[in-house]
Write a protein that holds these residues in place. Structure first.
Motif, mmCIF file in Angstrom:
data_model
loop_
_atom_site.group_PDB
_atom_site.id
_atom_site.type_symbol
_atom_site.label_atom_id
_atom_site.label_comp_id
_atom_site.label_asym_id
_atom_site.label_seq_id
_atom_site.Cartn_x
_atom_site.Cartn_y
_atom_site.Cartn_z
ATOM 1 N N LEU A 47 0.813 -1.210 0.000
ATOM 2 C CA LEU A 47 0.000 0.000 0.000
ATOM 3 C C LEU A 47 0.852 1.267 0.000
ATOM 4 N N ILE A 48 2.134 1.142 0.396
ATOM 5 C CA ILE A 48 2.982 2.324 0.534
ATOM 6 C C ILE A 48 4.290 2.163 -0.227
ATOM 7 N N ASP A 49 4.869 3.315 -0.572
ATOM 8 C CA ASP A 49 6.176 3.345 -1.226
ATOM 9 C C ASP A 49 7.295 3.568 -0.212
ATOM 10 N N ILE A 50 6.993 4.364 0.810
ATOM 11 C CA ILE A 50 7.982 4.736 1.822
ATOM 12 C C ILE A 50 7.364 4.574 3.202
ATOM 13 N N LEU A 51 8.118 3.955 4.108
ATOM 14 C CA LEU A 51 7.659 3.815 5.491
ATOM 15 C C LEU A 51 8.609 4.567 6.413
ATOM 16 N N LEU A 52 8.048 5.494 7.192
ATOM 17 C CA LEU A 52 8.793 6.241 8.199
ATOM 18 C C LEU A 52 8.577 5.560 9.544
ATOM 19 N N VAL A 53 9.664 5.246 10.229
ATOM 20 C CA VAL A 53 9.580 4.462 11.461
ATOM 21 C C VAL A 53 10.286 5.189 12.599
ATOM 22 N N SER A 73 9.651 -6.803 2.173
ATOM 23 C CA SER A 73 9.836 -6.119 0.890
ATOM 24 C C SER A 73 11.255 -5.581 0.749
ATOM 25 N N GLU A 74 11.886 -5.866 -0.389
ATOM 26 C CA GLU A 74 13.188 -5.275 -0.700
ATOM 27 C C GLU A 74 13.010 -3.935 -1.405
ATOM 28 N N ALA A 75 11.809 -3.668 -1.913
ATOM 29 C CA ALA A 75 11.587 -2.455 -2.699
ATOM 30 C C ALA A 75 11.203 -1.255 -1.843
ATOM 31 N N VAL A 76 10.434 -1.460 -0.775
ATOM 32 C CA VAL A 76 9.947 -0.338 0.022
ATOM 33 C C VAL A 76 11.120 0.445 0.614
ATOM 34 N N ILE A 77 10.975 1.762 0.636
ATOM 35 C CA ILE A 77 11.993 2.629 1.241
ATOM 36 C C ILE A 77 11.702 2.732 2.731
ATOM 37 N N LEU A 78 12.701 2.450 3.560
ATOM 38 C CA LEU A 78 12.542 2.476 5.016
ATOM 39 C C LEU A 78 13.393 3.590 5.602
ATOM 40 N N LEU A 79 12.738 4.571 6.191
ATOM 41 C CA LEU A 79 13.426 5.720 6.773
ATOM 42 C C LEU A 79 13.137 5.775 8.267
ATOM 43 N N ALA A 80 14.184 5.844 9.069
ATOM 44 C CA ALA A 80 14.025 5.926 10.519
ATOM 45 C C ALA A 80 13.968 7.386 10.956
ATOM 46 N N ASP A 100 17.829 5.010 5.199
ATOM 47 C CA ASP A 100 18.317 6.319 5.624
ATOM 48 C C ASP A 100 17.668 6.645 6.969
ATOM 49 N N PHE A 101 18.004 7.813 7.504
ATOM 50 C CA PHE A 101 17.436 8.245 8.774
ATOM 51 C C PHE A 101 17.295 9.750 8.737
#
Length: 214
Positions: A47-53, A73-80, A100-101
């Motif tokens: 459902l999302i392209d980027i997840l902010l955590v 997912s290897e494609a989703v962008i994960l930003l802390a 990234d963070f």
């Protein structure tokens, strides 16, 4: 840049409100939650392209959420999202799969720049090369090479090869990929007292989290 779908998981309702306003200002869709399982559901269902955590959460830590999301997912962008500025925290985040963070408190200009940068990475992962970050490259080795620079080091490809134990051609490819990805800077430095071709030195970009020890 096309419109994106972003999600944020944070136990602070104030942060959720702030990020929601920022994302909507940028013209993107935003999902918000305080429940990590809900956020992982977004990733699982694409459902999302980027997840902010958020890094600090009481029930399930940000590290655990990022680790679980990367497995999905290897494609989703994960930003802390974090207030921490230590090399140890940055190392942990990248090791478990973060791309990234972003430092709290969030500022719209910096936040927008990071989202734009990673939108390009997302386009490459999901649409130009859905089977991998680049033919012959892996996410794990990409993080391994990037981790070499998190203490503020600046080094040549030869020095990075020696420090990592990876072959020079391998390290060079990953360094150049990280430059294109926007996570490393590349500059030419003339060697004192020597003529000829200058050395090419790699280092973290100024937009990256400040990792200097206090």
């Amino acid at each position: 840049m096309r419109n994106l779908a972003l999600g944020i998981v944070d136990d602070d309702e104030g942060t959720l409100y702030t990020v929601k306003a920022m994302i909507e200002t940028l013209g993107h869709k935003i999902y918000t939650t305080t429940d990590p399982e809900v956020a992982l559901g977004w990733v699982k269902n694409k459902l999302i392209d980027i997840l902010l955590v958020d890094y600090h959460m009481p029930v399930m830590s940000g590290l655990d959420v990022i680790r679980a999301a990367r497995k999905l997912s290897e494609a989703v962008i994960l930003l802390a999202l974090t207030v921490e500025e230590s090399p140890q925290v940055a190392h942990e985040l990248l090791t478990v799969g973060a791309d990234d963070f972003i430092l709290k408190p969030l500022r719209l200009a910096d936040f927008s720049a990071r989202i734009s940068l990673h939108a390009e990475l997302l386009r490459y992962r999901r649409y130009e090369n859905p089977e991998g970050i680049q033919k012959g490259l892996s996410e794990n080795t990409t993080r391994r090479v990037y981790l070499l620079f998190l203490d503020g080091s600046a080094m040549t490809a030869s020095e990075a090869s020696e420090k990592s134990g990876l072959a020079y051609p391998t390290v060079y490819r990953y360094l150049e990929y990280l430059v294109k990805k926007g996570q490393l800077n590349r500059r030419s430095v003339a060697e004192d007292g020597r003529s000829g071709r200058p050395s090419v030195v790699y280092s973290c970009l100024p937009l990256q989290i400040n990792l200097k020890k206090k």
